[in-house]
Scaffold this active site. Structure first.
Site, PDB file in Angstrom:
ATOM      1  N   GLU A  29       4.468  12.863 -14.673  1.00  0.00           N
ATOM      2  CA  GLU A  29       3.978  11.521 -15.019  1.00  0.00           C
ATOM      3  C   GLU A  29       3.535  11.391 -16.464  1.00  0.00           C
ATOM      4  OE1 GLU A  29       3.629  12.811 -12.039  1.00  0.00           O
ATOM      5  OE2 GLU A  29       4.473  11.255 -10.753  1.00  0.00           O
ATOM      6  N   HIS A  36      -2.527   9.414  -0.980  1.00  0.00           N
ATOM      7  CA  HIS A  36      -1.402   8.528  -1.280  1.00  0.00           C
ATOM      8  C   HIS A  36      -1.648   7.079  -0.856  1.00  0.00           C
ATOM      9  CE1 HIS A  36       0.777  12.138  -2.170  1.00  0.00           C
ATOM     10  NE2 HIS A  36       1.920  11.517  -2.317  1.00  0.00           N
TER      11      HIS A  36
END
Lengths: 337, 326
Positions: free
Chosen positions: B60, B129
């Site tokens: 990321e 998540h």
């Protein structure tokens, strides 16, 4: 190189040295705030790279950036004004020592978070590839310490996967703050880390500016011809502490003295005389000129105005956007109007 | 107008802007060959090729950092984070770089950058998540944070974000992807960034919501209407800049407000909005402002427990009844 080019390069290195010395004084007087990381001892790296990069080559570095600012062509006056937080500084006084840049000079900063600019550098090269600027190389500097953080590995990997034209440069000054390379890095030769990414790499001497020039010119050519990234580990040494608040308990005075004997300005001076390019007298004149440039830079910076209140709210966004809160004092002030 | 899902509306916005402007490209995990983890970029790779639809490593910081660098050179990247939960791995690049570089270098760098990220719970993905940490990102001046609640807004806001010269975090809620609505087909249909919007008019109470809580608030409003209570639903759409004007205008008529968000309550969107209501309209307050939000626990995997923790239409309905009945 013409004779004048040699003299200009020599003078540039001396200007960088003197700027840093004056910056240290001004810091002690309280005129420069925040963190101040001096480049003294490493001048051959920025001067060497700065003098062989092409105008289309982007330069991006970490927070030890004053030398880079000067080598990319920012006027020492503007550098000094930024150090003093003044309106004429290259970042309008809002960036300070660690955040100098000049897009016109293709100098993309001055970044203060260790290693964070490494993926950004990959992105600069991506931008060039994407827009078809085929001849451009992004030259990204970072310290040895930055090669232990994840950003470095993500950036190097991406540059290799996408074959981006980046020259990665580790300025290995042998300490990440006060921690020696072999106490922080699994391999003591930083260049070995490029091997893991199948990337061409090399370790070179960073104290001799002519050698830096020759090596970097050769590597830039090779990136332009063959594409892809390349990592250079440039061996150098900083004579001063990491920043101004460094007790320097991690190294012996003798070690510093040993490196000072290899002084990049001294080496270049000797080279110029030995090669018959300049006499002692000519170089002394350059030294005097450098002193003058730096003195003028300090005068300019001292005379430059402080940024006004409104500067606080400029450049938060590129497009017009409301300021959500102006702070208690300014809110009160505007209520009174 | 065409009826479509929010997923289609987002996909359409991306497609049209890619067609319109060569400088726009997409980079992220599985955006290309796979077609997007949520199928938003399905078909893009075939149409635009690997140069403009770039599959990245699972990294990321490289995705956001790389997009920042490319934006600095004048390209207009759209960086996709598979979920906002992975934004924490790129936190430095979002809050320390994207939000700061324009300011810190006195406007020299322009970051025409969109970071798309999926937020929200309700899909049994467990605690790491399922978060709705939108408010965290709205904390930082220099970043624009947008999150649509309807398909039309999703299209219009995303197109504006792509055309913007500022870094925009565009937060999508995965459980809204299948919701349907009327969406303008005009290729220049734009919704302004930083403007709240009244999604339903009413004079009795103001419900402030954004993203997933917008359909929930509209649903609650429908039930309340059956009981003769007319709720005005104000959709923030943008968390930064935050446009309070329609909220305050509404509150000055209704004198009562409920703020609904999917994220946690402490230090959240509701905290900010209610503080501003008290600052800007204290004289109009007839009842304490109520906040509806997620129970302050890490979300569990178990479906029943997860739904118990997430704010529901029912919660908004009851909160409204409380601010009305006192």
């Amino acid at each position: 190189m013409e004779k004048q080019d040699f003299l200009d390069l020599y003078r540039e290195m001396v200007v960088i040295r003197r700027i840093e010395e004056r910056a240290a004084e001004l810091y002690q007087k309280g005129k420069i705030g925040g963190f101040l990381h001096l480049y003294i001892g490493q001048e051959a790296v920025c001067a060497g790279i700065g003098s062989v990069r092409q105008p289309q080559d982007r330069i991006i570095t970490a927070y030890r950036d004053h030398g880079w600012a000067i080598s990319t062509g920012i006027d020492p006056k503007v550098v000094m004004a930024e150090l003093l937080g003044k309106v004429d500084g290259c970042s309008g006084g809002k960036g300070g020592s660690m955040h100098m840049a000049d897009v016109e000079k293709n100098f993309w900063g001055g970044h203060a978070i260790v290693g964070a600019h490494i993926p950004i550098a990959a992105g600069l090269a991506l931008g060039d590839v994407y827009q078809g600027n085929d001849d451009a190389v992004t030259i990204c500097m970072f310290g040895d310490g930055a090669t232990n953080i994840g950003f470095f590995h993500e950036g190097l990997n991406l540059s290799k996967v996408w074959n981006l034209p980046v020259l990665w440069v580790t300025e290995n000054n042998q300490y990440g703050m006060g921690t020696a390379v072999d106490r922080a890095s699994a391999v003591s030769e930083i260049r070995q880390k490029a091997e893991g990414y199948g990337m061409r790499n090399e370790r070179i001497d960073g104290m001799d500016v002519m050698q830096v020039r020759a090596d970097v010119e050769r590597v830039l050519d090779s990136i332009r011809k063959e594409g892809g990234p390349y990592l250079l580990e440039i061996m150098t040494y900083r004579y001063r502490g990491h920043s101004m608040g460094d007790p320097e308990r991690y190294r012996e005075k003798e070690e510093v003295k040993k490196w000072e004997a290899e002084d990049p300005i001294g080496i270049f001076r000797k080279y110029l005389i030995d090669e018959g390019i300049a006499t002692e007298q000519v170089l002394d004149e350059q030294d005097a000129e450098a002193e003058k440039i730096v003195a003028e830079a300090v005068d300019f910076a001292e005379a430059s105005p402080e940024p006004g209140d409104d500067a606080l709210f400029e450049h938060i966004y590129a497009e017009p956007a409301p300021v959500e809160y102006r702070g208690y004092a300014l809110e009160k002030k505007s209520e009174g109007k | 107008m065409a009826r479509m899902t929010m997923r289609e509306a987002i996909s359409k916005a991306l497609w049209e802007e890619m067609e319109r402007d060569e400088r726009v490209f997409i980079m992220g995990e599985e955006v290309g060959v796979w077609g997007g983890a949520y199928a938003v970029t399905k078909g893009f790779y075939d149409r635009f090729g690997e140069k403009r639809v770039r599959d990245t490593p699972i990294a990321e910081a490289a995705i956001v950092g790389g997009a920042i660098g490319a934006a600095m050179t004048g390209a207009r990247p759209i960086a996709e984070l598979m979920t906002i939960n992975f934004a924490f791995v790129a936190m430095d690049h979002i809050v320390n770089e994207a939000a700061k570089l324009h300011y810190m270098f006195a406007g020299q760098f322009k970051l025409s950058l969109v970071i798309r990220a999926v937020s929200g719970g309700g899909r049994q993905l467990a605690a790491t998540h399922s978060q709705t940490p939108d408010a965290i990102f709205a904390h930082f001046p220099g970043l624009k944070v947008v999150s649509p609640g309807t398909p039309a807004d999703a299209k219009g806001l995303l197109k504006s974000a792509i055309r913007s010269d500022d870094p925009v975090l565009f937060i999508e809620n995965a459980t809204l992807y299948q919701t349907k609505g009327e969406v303008p087909e005009d290729e220049d249909y734009l919704e302004p960034l930083g403007k709240s919007k009244v999604q339903r008019e009413g004079d009795d109470v103001t419900i402030v919501a954004y993203s997933k809580m917008v359909p929930a608030a509209l649903e609650a409003a429908k039930r309340l209407a059956d009981e003769g209570i007319e709720a005005e639903v104000v959709d923030l759409r943008s968390l930064r800049p935050l446009d309070m004007d329609p909220v305050i205008a509404s509150f000055k008529r209704t004198n009562r407000a409920v703020i609904a968000e999917e994220g946690w309550r402490s230090y959240g969107v509701g905290s900010e909005v209610s503080a501003r209501i008290y600052e800007l309209a204290f004289d109009y307050v007839d009842a304490p402002v109520k906040r509806v939000a997620q129970a302050e626990v890490p979300l569990p995997y178990n479906a029943r427990l997860e739904q118990l923790a997430l704010p529901q239409t029912e919660d908004i309905y009851h909160a409204v009844k409380e601010v009305i009945n006192g």
